[in-house]
Design a protein around this motif. Sequence first.
Motif, PDB file in Angstrom:
ATOM      1  N   LYS A  62      84.740 107.788 -18.436  1.00 48.08           N
ATOM      2  CA  LYS A  62      83.345 108.131 -18.158  1.00 48.08           C
ATOM      3  C   LYS A  62      83.199 108.678 -16.741  1.00 48.08           C
ATOM      4  N   TRP A  63      83.922 108.080 -15.789  1.00 46.75           N
ATOM      5  CA  TRP A  63      83.835 108.541 -14.411  1.00 46.75           C
ATOM      6  C   TRP A  63      84.408 109.950 -14.266  1.00 46.75           C
ATOM      7  N   ASN A  67      78.763 114.574 -17.910  1.00 43.67           N
ATOM      8  CA  ASN A  67      78.226 115.903 -18.246  1.00 43.67           C
ATOM      9  C   ASN A  67      79.061 117.021 -17.619  1.00 43.67           C
ATOM     10  N   GLY A  68      80.384 116.849 -17.691  1.00 44.38           N
ATOM     11  CA  GLY A  68      81.305 117.862 -17.188  1.00 44.38           C
ATOM     12  C   GLY A  68      81.723 117.691 -15.750  1.00 44.38           C
ATOM     13  N   GLU A  73      87.439 112.504  -9.272  1.00 45.01           N
ATOM     14  CA  GLU A  73      88.089 113.565  -8.494  1.00 45.01           C
ATOM     15  C   GLU A  73      87.259 113.910  -7.257  1.00 45.01           C
ATOM     16  N   LEU A  74      85.953 113.974  -7.425  1.00 48.93           N
ATOM     17  CA  LEU A  74      85.069 114.271  -6.293  1.00 48.93           C
ATOM     18  C   LEU A  74      85.164 113.188  -5.225  1.00 48.93           C
ATOM     19  N   LEU A  75      85.297 111.929  -5.671  1.00 47.34           N
ATOM     20  CA  LEU A  75      85.387 110.827  -4.708  1.00 47.34           C
ATOM     21  C   LEU A  75      86.595 110.989  -3.805  1.00 47.34           C
TER      22      LEU A  75
END
Length: 251
Positions: A62-63, A67-68, A73-75
Amino acid sequence: MWRKRNIILASVKYLFRGMSSKDNKRPFTVVVEGNIGSGKTTFINYFKKYVDVATFAEPVDKWRDVNGHNLLELLYSDTKKAAMTFQSYVQLTMVDIHKRHCSQPIKVMERSLYSARHCFVENLHQNGFLDGPEYAVLDEWYKWLCKKVDVEVDMIVYLRTSPEVALERIKKRGRNEEMEVPLSYLKQLHDLHEKWLCAEKNGISAVPVIVIDGNQILSKMEDDIKRCTQVIMDNKNQSTGDLLMHSNVPS
């Protein structure tokens, strides 16, 4: 220096009446805690063969896809920018698992709302990735959820693993988002887990904590998991049972 001890099954009278679910409909809930790469998935997977146990893995998928958007990865790529968003979503997904209905009398979860707050949110704040107002908002949400929603647990299993061993396992499993995780980060998380679960004044005195040596090879860890399984099965009915004594105590 780590002193390795075998986990000892000690026959003691240990009453769980005061620690069991306030809501009789809630299953006996066990949360498996530990650093990244400590062996939590191995522990959880062992219980899948039991019909009386519902297992819930950490909702990493889920992380990775909101919604795409890959929040994990951003973290790791822009921690300052993504920290608040990521931890807000972690809170939501962990509460969802805490409240997830299951027909089995025992529920085993990988991590919890509590470790998200006491280890990961705390680490982000200490390193300046969560500003004061962001940290305060997450903490207020956490306290409100603990007060208003039944997220109580009955037992904590802590896989106590050295940061060096955890890093080796992270590299072996090859999860893309984690390939650049530094040893220093794992050391910080280890210290926070120790403070939360092993300190004398940790705020969770009402919940028994079982400590397993997470540095062991898989075959040895499976032996300890079997013993831990006996403890969980014995105590699910609030009866007097065996208690696993702490092991792998640092000198």
